[in-house]
Motif scaffolding. Structure first.
Motif, mmCIF file in Angstrom:
data_model
loop_
_atom_site.group_PDB
_atom_site.id
_atom_site.type_symbol
_atom_site.label_atom_id
_atom_site.label_comp_id
_atom_site.label_asym_id
_atom_site.label_seq_id
_atom_site.Cartn_x
_atom_site.Cartn_y
_atom_site.Cartn_z
ATOM 1 N N GLY A 106 -1.166 50.765 74.599
ATOM 2 C CA GLY A 106 0.219 50.106 75.167
ATOM 3 C C GLY A 106 -0.033 48.604 74.773
ATOM 4 O O GLY A 106 -1.040 47.865 74.539
ATOM 5 N N VAL A 155 5.597 48.764 75.173
ATOM 6 C CA VAL A 155 5.319 50.141 74.659
ATOM 7 C C VAL A 155 4.062 50.605 75.196
ATOM 8 O O VAL A 155 2.857 50.060 74.789
ATOM 9 C CB VAL A 155 5.229 50.146 73.109
ATOM 10 C CG1 VAL A 155 4.952 51.454 72.463
ATOM 11 C CG2 VAL A 155 6.529 49.434 72.541
ATOM 12 N N LEU A 210 1.806 54.184 77.029
ATOM 13 C CA LEU A 210 1.693 55.707 77.500
ATOM 14 C C LEU A 210 1.532 55.908 78.988
ATOM 15 O O LEU A 210 1.329 55.275 79.624
ATOM 16 C CB LEU A 210 0.379 56.444 76.875
ATOM 17 C CG LEU A 210 0.281 56.554 75.468
ATOM 18 C CD1 LEU A 210 -0.868 57.217 74.917
ATOM 19 C CD2 LEU A 210 1.542 57.734 75.055
ATOM 20 N N ARG A 241 2.639 60.319 77.710
ATOM 21 C CA ARG A 241 4.018 60.577 77.249
ATOM 22 C C ARG A 241 4.278 59.000 76.783
ATOM 23 O O ARG A 241 4.124 58.127 77.372
ATOM 24 C CB ARG A 241 5.094 61.106 78.208
ATOM 25 C CG ARG A 241 4.881 62.470 78.911
ATOM 26 C CD ARG A 241 5.193 63.600 78.131
ATOM 27 N NE ARG A 241 6.518 63.655 77.290
ATOM 28 C CZ ARG A 241 7.707 64.133 77.824
ATOM 29 N NH1 ARG A 241 7.731 64.481 79.054
ATOM 30 N NH2 ARG A 241 8.789 63.979 77.116
ATOM 31 N N PRO A 242 5.123 58.981 75.568
ATOM 32 C CA PRO A 242 5.197 57.612 75.042
ATOM 33 C C PRO A 242 6.464 57.037 76.010
ATOM 34 O O PRO A 242 7.456 57.578 76.357
ATOM 35 C CB PRO A 242 5.838 57.844 73.527
ATOM 36 C CG PRO A 242 6.092 59.216 73.454
ATOM 37 C CD PRO A 242 5.245 59.890 74.734
#
Length: 86
Positions: free
Chosen positions: A16, A36, A38, A42-43
């Motif tokens: 991230g 951005v 995880l 999950r993103p």
């Protein structure tokens, strides 16, 4: 509006990163950025904005994007009486 500073950093505990800029407004400050990362494998991709007075009191904030596969939109604002409303 003038950009006063920018920052970019990477998470150390998982994948991230985050990139933001601090903007001087006529009557205060605005922090605008994108994260951005995880979360629970999950993103997540989030855009955020935080507005403050000249004395750094938060006036409002907004986050929107996708978190763990689900759309997310959240906004809060402080009333003149100092209460937070969604």
């Amino acid at each position: 509006m003038a950009v006063v500073a920018t920052a970019f950093w990477t998470r150390l505990d998982t994948e991230g990163h985050d990139c933001c800029r601090l903007v001087r407004l006529p009557d205060g400050w605005r922090l605008v950025g994108d994260a951005v990362f995880l979360h629970q494998d999950r993103p997540c991709a989030l855009a955020y904005r935080v507005d403050c007075t000249a004395g750094w009191q938060t006036i409002s904030a907004e986050v929107q994007g996708i978190a763990a596969g689900k759309p997310l939109a959240f906004e809060v604002a402080r009333t003149a009486g100092g209460h937070w409303v969604l």
